[in-house]
Write a protein that holds these residues in place. Structure first.
Motif, PDB file in Angstrom:
ATOM      1  N   TYR A 171      47.979  44.337  37.014  1.00 31.13           N
ATOM      2  CA  TYR A 171      46.533  44.460  36.777  1.00 31.13           C
ATOM      3  C   TYR A 171      45.845  43.115  37.020  1.00 31.13           C
ATOM      4  N   THR A 172      46.455  42.036  36.539  1.00 30.07           N
ATOM      5  CA  THR A 172      45.889  40.698  36.729  1.00 30.07           C
ATOM      6  C   THR A 172      45.796  40.348  38.208  1.00 30.07           C
ATOM      7  N   PHE A 173      46.858  40.633  38.953  1.00 28.74           N
ATOM      8  CA  PHE A 173      46.865  40.352  40.391  1.00 28.74           C
ATOM      9  C   PHE A 173      45.779  41.161  41.104  1.00 28.74           C
ATOM     10  N   GLN A 174      45.625  42.416  40.725  1.00 27.27           N
ATOM     11  CA  GLN A 174      44.599  43.263  41.348  1.00 27.27           C
ATOM     12  C   GLN A 174      43.205  42.725  41.074  1.00 27.27           C
ATOM     13  N   GLN A 175      42.962  42.274  39.846  1.00 29.53           N
ATOM     14  CA  GLN A 175      41.660  41.717  39.474  1.00 29.53           C
ATOM     15  C   GLN A 175      41.376  40.424  40.234  1.00 29.53           C
ATOM     16  N   GLN A 176      42.390  39.588  40.400  1.00 34.00           N
ATOM     17  CA  GLN A 176      42.196  38.328  41.107  1.00 34.00           C
ATOM     18  C   GLN A 176      41.936  38.549  42.589  1.00 34.00           C
ATOM     19  N   TRP A 177      42.531  39.601  43.144  1.00 35.71           N
ATOM     20  CA  TRP A 177      42.255  39.913  44.546  1.00 35.71           C
ATOM     21  C   TRP A 177      40.804  40.333  44.724  1.00 35.71           C
ATOM     22  N   MET A 178      40.248  41.025  43.761  1.00 36.70           N
ATOM     23  CA  MET A 178      38.839  41.405  43.827  1.00 36.70           C
ATOM     24  C   MET A 178      37.957  40.162  43.858  1.00 36.70           C
ATOM     25  N   VAL A 179      38.333  39.150  43.093  1.00 36.45           N
ATOM     26  CA  VAL A 179      37.588  37.884  43.094  1.00 36.45           C
ATOM     27  C   VAL A 179      37.676  37.235  44.476  1.00 36.45           C
ATOM     28  N   ILE A 180      38.879  37.235  45.045  1.00 35.95           N
ATOM     29  CA  ILE A 180      39.087  36.644  46.368  1.00 35.95           C
ATOM     30  C   ILE A 180      38.269  37.395  47.422  1.00 35.95           C
ATOM     31  N   GLU A 181      38.258  38.712  47.354  1.00 34.31           N
ATOM     32  CA  GLU A 181      37.481  39.524  48.307  1.00 34.31           C
ATOM     33  C   GLU A 181      36.001  39.196  48.228  1.00 34.31           C
ATOM     34  N   ASN A 182      35.482  39.067  47.014  1.00 34.42           N
ATOM     35  CA  ASN A 182      34.066  38.729  46.844  1.00 34.42           C
ATOM     36  C   ASN A 182      33.755  37.357  47.421  1.00 34.42           C
ATOM     37  N   MET A 183      34.691  36.430  47.273  1.00 33.05           N
ATOM     38  CA  MET A 183      34.513  35.093  47.845  1.00 33.05           C
ATOM     39  C   MET A 183      34.470  35.175  49.370  1.00 33.05           C
ATOM     40  N   MET A 184      35.344  35.998  49.948  1.00 37.78           N
ATOM     41  CA  MET A 184      35.386  36.141  51.405  1.00 37.78           C
ATOM     42  C   MET A 184      34.078  36.751  51.919  1.00 37.78           C
ATOM     43  N   LYS A 185      33.591  37.761  51.222  1.00 38.95           N
ATOM     44  CA  LYS A 185      32.334  38.412  51.624  1.00 38.95           C
ATOM     45  C   LYS A 185      31.185  37.417  51.577  1.00 38.95           C
ATOM     46  N   TYR A 186      31.117  36.650  50.491  1.00 39.60           N
ATOM     47  CA  TYR A 186      30.029  35.677  50.353  1.00 39.60           C
ATOM     48  C   TYR A 186      30.120  34.631  51.451  1.00 39.60           C
ATOM     49  N   ASN A 187      31.322  34.119  51.696  1.00 38.48           N
ATOM     50  CA  ASN A 187      31.520  33.091  52.714  1.00 38.48           C
ATOM     51  C   ASN A 187      31.103  33.583  54.091  1.00 38.48           C
ATOM     52  N   CYS A 188      31.488  34.809  54.417  1.00 45.03           N
ATOM     53  CA  CYS A 188      31.149  35.398  55.713  1.00 45.03           C
ATOM     54  C   CYS A 188      29.646  35.620  55.839  1.00 45.03           C
ATOM     55  N   LEU A 189      29.031  36.116  54.771  1.00 42.69           N
ATOM     56  CA  LEU A 189      27.598  36.376  54.788  1.00 42.69           C
ATOM     57  C   LEU A 189      26.808  35.072  54.915  1.00 42.69           C
ATOM     58  N   GLU A 190      27.281  34.050  54.257  1.00 46.93           N
ATOM     59  CA  GLU A 190      26.624  32.745  54.334  1.00 46.93           C
ATOM     60  C   GLU A 190      26.705  32.194  55.760  1.00 46.93           C
ATOM     61  N   GLN A 191      27.858  32.374  56.407  1.00 40.73           N
ATOM     62  CA  GLN A 191      28.022  31.917  57.786  1.00 40.73           C
ATOM     63  C   GLN A 191      27.067  32.660  58.725  1.00 40.73           C
ATOM     64  N   LYS A 192      26.931  33.959  58.525  1.00 44.56           N
ATOM     65  CA  LYS A 192      26.017  34.754  59.357  1.00 44.56           C
ATOM     66  C   LYS A 192      24.575  34.285  59.182  1.00 44.56           C
ATOM     67  N   TYR A 193      24.201  34.057  57.926  1.00 38.09           N
ATOM     68  CA  TYR A 193      22.822  33.647  57.632  1.00 38.09           C
ATOM     69  C   TYR A 193      22.525  32.270  58.228  1.00 38.09           C
ATOM     70  N   ASN A 194      23.465  31.354  58.073  1.00 44.55           N
ATOM     71  CA  ASN A 194      23.285  30.006  58.623  1.00 44.55           C
ATOM     72  C   ASN A 194      23.223  30.032  60.147  1.00 44.55           C
ATOM     73  N   ALA A 195      24.044  30.888  60.753  1.00 44.05           N
ATOM     74  CA  ALA A 195      24.043  31.012  62.215  1.00 44.05           C
ATOM     75  C   ALA A 195      22.702  31.546  62.702  1.00 44.05           C
ATOM     76  N   LEU A 196      22.154  32.500  61.953  1.00 46.38           N
ATOM     77  CA  LEU A 196      20.855  33.074  62.314  1.00 46.38           C
ATOM     78  C   LEU A 196      19.758  32.020  62.217  1.00 46.38           C
ATOM     79  N   LEU A 197      19.804  31.218  61.162  1.00 48.21           N
ATOM     80  CA  LEU A 197      18.808  30.161  60.999  1.00 48.21           C
ATOM     81  C   LEU A 197      18.921  29.112  62.095  1.00 48.21           C
TER      82      LEU A 197
END
Length: 207
Positions: A171-197
């Motif tokens: 359960y702990t490992f599954q929860q931590q992967w969710m945190v990692i996934e959210n970090m990846m999504k944010y990082n990718c979205l930030e890169q897209k936004y910066n590229a657009l700017l």
């Protein structure tokens, strides 16, 4: 007649009594509503562009990040200095997320499941995974894809099929992967936004 006269004589007193009772009722309702309002006011950690972040939501993110730090470092506890740094990091990160998500939603920018899959299984692995110590070879200090695949295979296990003593770990490992996934999504979205700017801003000849 005598009874009616008594009522007339005491009419003023009755009006006062009724007035006091009515006032008490109104004030009681006001204080009750006021307490609700005050509780909402107190349950405010900070505000970002008019959006209120509750103390509960803020504390939940702090707890989540503390558990994530323990998971990544292999520690069972954190000292006061690290805890303080986490609180500051969570505050800054939540502000950045709210501002970024607000802007990218207006622009129609998002991270698809296919993109997320590519960041995990494709050639362009997310920087979040590349920098994660649990997916790094301790000998070469390089990203270890086999370690990542082994981890993903494990967290996809049906928790009802594992022994009771392993359920909490899974359960702990599954929860931590969710945190990692959210970090990846944010990082990718930030890169897209910066590229657009970056692509929308150009210097003219005079500049």
């Amino acid at each position: 007649m005598a009874t009616l006269q008594k009522i007339r004589n005491r009419g003023g007193l009755l009006v006062i009594v009724l007035g006091i009772a009515l006032l008490a009722f109104i004030l009681g309702d006001l204080f009750t509503s006021g307490n609700t309002w005050l509780n909402k006011f107190k349950d405010k950690a900070f505000v970002v562009d008019g959006d209120v972040v509750s103390t509960g939501a803020y504390q939940d993110r702090i707890t989540q990040m503390e558990e994530f730090q323990k998971f990544m470092s292999g520690r069972n506890s954190l000292d006061e200095n690290i805890t303080s740094q986490i609180r500051e990091f969570v505050y800054e990160q939540m502000v950045k997320e709210m501002m970024l998500y607000s802007q990218t939603e207006k622009l129609g920018l998002s991270v698809t499941k296919e993109e997320l899959n590519d960041m995990v299984y494709g050639e362009n692995v997310s920087p979040v995974l590349l920098q994660s110590p649990i997916f790094t070879d301790p000998q070469t200090r390089q990203f270890n894809r086999e370690a990542l695949m082994e981890f993903l295979s494990y967290i996809q296990t049906d928790i009802s099929t594992v022994p009771d003593e392993q359920k909490m770990q899974l359960y702990t490992f599954q929860q931590q992967w969710m945190v990692i996934e959210n970090m990846m999504k944010y990082n990718c979205l930030e890169q897209k936004y910066n590229a657009l700017l970056t692509s929308s801003i150009k210097a003219n000849d005079i500049e």
